[in-house]
Write a protein that holds these residues in place. Structure first.
Motif, mmCIF file in Angstrom:
data_model
loop_
_atom_site.group_PDB
_atom_site.id
_atom_site.type_symbol
_atom_site.label_atom_id
_atom_site.label_comp_id
_atom_site.label_asym_id
_atom_site.label_seq_id
_atom_site.Cartn_x
_atom_site.Cartn_y
_atom_site.Cartn_z
ATOM 1 N N GLU A 216 0.710 -1.166 0.097
ATOM 2 C CA GLU A 216 -0.035 -0.167 0.034
ATOM 3 C C GLU A 216 0.899 1.049 0.169
ATOM 4 O O GLU A 216 0.618 2.347 -0.814
ATOM 5 C CB GLU A 216 -1.015 -0.085 1.073
ATOM 6 C CG GLU A 216 -1.913 1.440 1.435
ATOM 7 C CD GLU A 216 -2.619 1.505 0.071
ATOM 8 O OE1 GLU A 216 -3.043 2.717 -0.147
ATOM 9 O OE2 GLU A 216 -3.020 0.560 -0.408
ATOM 10 N N HIS A 217 2.026 1.200 0.838
ATOM 11 C CA HIS A 217 2.996 2.410 0.898
ATOM 12 C C HIS A 217 3.340 2.660 -0.605
ATOM 13 O O HIS A 217 3.610 3.875 -1.083
ATOM 14 C CB HIS A 217 3.905 2.298 1.760
ATOM 15 C CG HIS A 217 3.439 2.320 3.218
ATOM 16 N ND1 HIS A 217 3.981 1.914 4.456
ATOM 17 C CD2 HIS A 217 2.404 2.861 3.820
ATOM 18 C CE1 HIS A 217 3.527 2.196 5.474
ATOM 19 N NE2 HIS A 217 2.352 2.729 5.099
ATOM 20 N N LYS A 218 3.909 1.461 -1.311
ATOM 21 C CA LYS A 218 4.431 1.417 -2.561
ATOM 22 C C LYS A 218 3.440 2.149 -3.647
ATOM 23 O O LYS A 218 3.627 2.951 -4.626
ATOM 24 C CB LYS A 218 5.082 0.362 -2.908
ATOM 25 C CG LYS A 218 6.256 -0.169 -2.380
ATOM 26 C CD LYS A 218 6.672 -1.735 -2.742
ATOM 27 C CE LYS A 218 7.905 -1.959 -1.940
ATOM 28 N NZ LYS A 218 8.564 -3.399 -2.561
ATOM 29 N N ALA A 219 2.159 1.600 -3.309
ATOM 30 C CA ALA A 219 0.957 1.959 -4.491
ATOM 31 C C ALA A 219 0.851 3.371 -4.177
ATOM 32 O O ALA A 219 0.603 4.283 -5.199
ATOM 33 C CB ALA A 219 -0.182 1.272 -4.122
ATOM 34 N N GLN A 220 0.653 3.818 -2.749
ATOM 35 C CA GLN A 220 0.463 5.421 -2.623
ATOM 36 C C GLN A 220 1.719 6.283 -3.008
ATOM 37 O O GLN A 220 1.534 7.282 -3.605
ATOM 38 C CB GLN A 220 0.318 5.584 -0.957
ATOM 39 C CG GLN A 220 0.074 6.864 -0.773
ATOM 40 C CD GLN A 220 -0.919 7.593 -0.890
ATOM 41 O OE1 GLN A 220 -2.178 6.775 -1.359
ATOM 42 N NE2 GLN A 220 -1.283 8.922 -1.421
ATOM 43 N N ALA A 221 2.954 5.687 -2.907
ATOM 44 C CA ALA A 221 4.214 6.434 -3.301
ATOM 45 C C ALA A 221 3.838 6.712 -4.840
ATOM 46 O O ALA A 221 4.381 7.695 -5.518
ATOM 47 C CB ALA A 221 5.463 5.971 -2.922
ATOM 48 N N ALA A 222 3.593 5.698 -5.565
ATOM 49 C CA ALA A 222 3.385 5.774 -6.964
ATOM 50 C C ALA A 222 2.253 6.732 -7.455
ATOM 51 O O ALA A 222 2.534 7.312 -8.450
ATOM 52 C CB ALA A 222 3.337 4.278 -7.532
ATOM 53 N N ARG A 223 1.380 6.388 -6.750
ATOM 54 C CA ARG A 223 0.182 7.364 -7.061
ATOM 55 C C ARG A 223 0.768 8.834 -6.974
ATOM 56 O O ARG A 223 0.359 9.765 -7.695
ATOM 57 C CB ARG A 223 -0.841 7.314 -6.187
ATOM 58 C CG ARG A 223 -1.869 6.098 -6.572
ATOM 59 C CD ARG A 223 -3.225 5.973 -5.999
ATOM 60 N NE ARG A 223 -3.091 5.713 -4.283
ATOM 61 C CZ ARG A 223 -2.827 4.527 -3.799
ATOM 62 N NH1 ARG A 223 -2.818 3.516 -4.243
ATOM 63 N NH2 ARG A 223 -2.740 4.461 -2.353
ATOM 64 N N GLU A 224 1.404 9.064 -5.877
ATOM 65 C CA GLU A 224 1.902 10.722 -5.607
ATOM 66 C C GLU A 224 2.759 10.837 -6.455
ATOM 67 O O GLU A 224 2.770 12.164 -7.050
ATOM 68 C CB GLU A 224 2.399 10.691 -4.112
ATOM 69 C CG GLU A 224 1.482 10.595 -3.104
ATOM 70 C CD GLU A 224 2.151 10.402 -1.636
ATOM 71 O OE1 GLU A 224 3.251 10.286 -1.592
ATOM 72 O OE2 GLU A 224 1.409 10.319 -0.526
ATOM 73 N N ALA A 225 3.655 9.754 -6.985
ATOM 74 C CA ALA A 225 4.655 10.258 -7.908
ATOM 75 C C ALA A 225 3.864 10.677 -9.509
ATOM 76 O O ALA A 225 4.442 11.616 -10.119
ATOM 77 C CB ALA A 225 5.564 9.212 -8.133
ATOM 78 N N GLU A 226 3.051 9.832 -9.672
ATOM 79 C CA GLU A 226 2.221 9.916 -10.976
ATOM 80 C C GLU A 226 1.482 11.584 -10.941
ATOM 81 O O GLU A 226 1.689 12.377 -11.935
ATOM 82 C CB GLU A 226 1.011 9.012 -11.235
ATOM 83 C CG GLU A 226 0.593 9.245 -12.317
ATOM 84 C CD GLU A 226 -0.557 8.075 -12.644
ATOM 85 O OE1 GLU A 226 -1.472 8.187 -13.708
ATOM 86 O OE2 GLU A 226 -0.778 7.270 -11.749
ATOM 87 N N ILE A 227 1.010 11.964 -9.648
ATOM 88 C CA ILE A 227 0.450 12.966 -9.669
ATOM 89 C C ILE A 227 1.479 14.424 -9.723
ATOM 90 O O ILE A 227 1.131 15.333 -10.363
ATOM 91 C CB ILE A 227 -0.304 13.394 -8.398
ATOM 92 C CG1 ILE A 227 -1.644 12.269 -8.222
ATOM 93 C CG2 ILE A 227 -0.887 14.757 -7.994
ATOM 94 C CD1 ILE A 227 -2.285 12.167 -6.732
ATOM 95 N N ALA A 228 2.658 13.876 -9.347
ATOM 96 C CA ALA A 228 3.579 14.903 -9.168
ATOM 97 C C ALA A 228 4.098 15.088 -10.548
ATOM 98 O O ALA A 228 4.553 16.444 -10.971
ATOM 99 C CB ALA A 228 4.869 14.568 -8.137
ATOM 100 N N ALA A 229 4.361 13.870 -11.386
ATOM 101 C CA ALA A 229 4.774 14.037 -12.822
ATOM 102 C C ALA A 229 3.739 14.708 -13.644
ATOM 103 O O ALA A 229 4.151 15.631 -14.465
ATOM 104 C CB ALA A 229 4.835 12.616 -13.257
ATOM 105 N N ARG A 230 2.398 14.569 -13.451
ATOM 106 C CA ARG A 230 1.501 15.353 -14.052
ATOM 107 C C ARG A 230 1.511 16.894 -13.791
ATOM 108 O O ARG A 230 1.341 17.633 -14.873
ATOM 109 C CB ARG A 230 0.116 14.890 -13.756
ATOM 110 C CG ARG A 230 -0.150 13.413 -14.458
ATOM 111 C CD ARG A 230 -1.590 13.149 -14.360
ATOM 112 N NE ARG A 230 -2.346 13.136 -13.366
ATOM 113 C CZ ARG A 230 -2.666 12.138 -12.594
ATOM 114 N NH1 ARG A 230 -2.110 10.927 -12.788
ATOM 115 N NH2 ARG A 230 -3.039 12.143 -11.355
ATOM 116 N N GLU A 231 1.765 17.323 -12.628
ATOM 117 C CA GLU A 231 1.962 18.553 -12.143
ATOM 118 C C GLU A 231 3.012 19.394 -12.803
ATOM 119 O O GLU A 231 2.906 20.196 -13.357
ATOM 120 C CB GLU A 231 1.706 18.512 -10.500
ATOM 121 C CG GLU A 231 0.381 18.314 -9.916
ATOM 122 C CD GLU A 231 0.509 18.285 -8.414
ATOM 123 O OE1 GLU A 231 1.699 18.312 -7.972
ATOM 124 O OE2 GLU A 231 -0.454 18.285 -7.866
#
Length: 259
Positions: A216-231
């Motif tokens: 879950e931590h890895k998935a959350q980190a991946a989601r946050e990284a994806e959001i950061a990349a989009r931003e």
């Protein structure tokens, strides 16, 4: 291991002795809960370190052929070198050539002498390398000892090497600490893998929960990284657009001044 392991459960044709596989003594619920937790912990701990052994609980182990009274039934025990997936009714040392490398006896609240005095003598005869006697009732009655650790001395005799009311002792055979956690009916025995005895070896449920949490931590980190990349992409797009607009404005201004 030799050929002895293949003889597990095979009756000796020259031995008419009846060796019971169980008795009617019973055990307390606390003893049962402790062994049900500890036995699979030891089995996994050894397996993860590449150590082949059978880890059992409350089975009769006979060590003198023809003498069914020469028997112990440790609450938890380790048979080194034997397959972990065998299922004998009982153990006969003359068949396997193997005695326990480790044995644990959990004392009952009423009968102190059996495990404190008698068990070490019987395990000495059996050939057990290390015996730990645990008393979960130290806080109930005074004068009792939580842990008694017995090991072989230089003469091969099983002797008492440590007696303590601390909540943990080291098992040289297992290569870890044996630690009492909780209290009263919730008391359990766990394995601790660091030198201080603080880091508990996880149960299967705890390990599954840890892996799920890590995932879950890895998935959350991946989601946050994806959001950061989009931003970041959006910020770069806006910056390029602003730059284009500014260049267009400057070209327009230069053109106006030329007129």
């Amino acid at each position: 291991m030799g050929s002895a392991a293949w003889r597990l459960g095979v009756e000796d044709s020259d031995d008419p002795t009846f060796y019971p596989a169980f008795d009617d003594m019973g055990e307390s619920a606390l003893q049962r809960l402790m062994t049900e937790l500890l036995r699979p912990l030891i089995a996994r701990f050894l397996a993860e370190r590449g150590i082949q052994a059978f880890v059992g609980a409350d089975q009769f182990i006979y060590w003198i052929k023809g003498n069914p009274k020469a028997v112990v039934a440790p609450d938890v025990y380790v048979m080194p070198g034997l397959p972990p997936d065998v299922a004998p009714r009982c153990w006969k040392v003359w068949q396997t050539g193997v005695a326990p490398s480790f044995a644990l006896e959990i004392m009952s609240e009423e009968d102190e002498s059996k495990d404190a005095s008698e068990s070490p003598l019987r395990h000495d005869e059996l050939g057990t390398r290390e015996l730990i006697v645990f008393d979960p009732y130290v806080d109930v009655r005074s004068g009792r000892t939580r842990f008694r650790v017995h090991r072989r001395d230089e003469h091969g005799k099983l002797v008492l090497v440590e007696a303590t009311n601390a909540d943990r002792v080291r098992s040289e055979v297992l290569g870890c600490m044996l630690r009492a956690v909780g209290g009263g009916d919730a008391m359990r025995l766990r394995l601790a893998v660091d030198a201080e005895g603080e880091a508990l070896f996880p149960t299967e449920a705890e390990e599954a929960a840890r892996k799920a949490q890590d995932a879950e931590h890895k998935a959350q980190a991946a989601r946050e990284a994806e959001i950061a990349a989009r931003e970041t992409l959006e910020a770069e797009r806006v910056a390029r657009r602003n730059l284009e607009l500014e260049l267009a404005r400057m070209r327009a201004e230069i053109e106006r001044l030329r007129r």
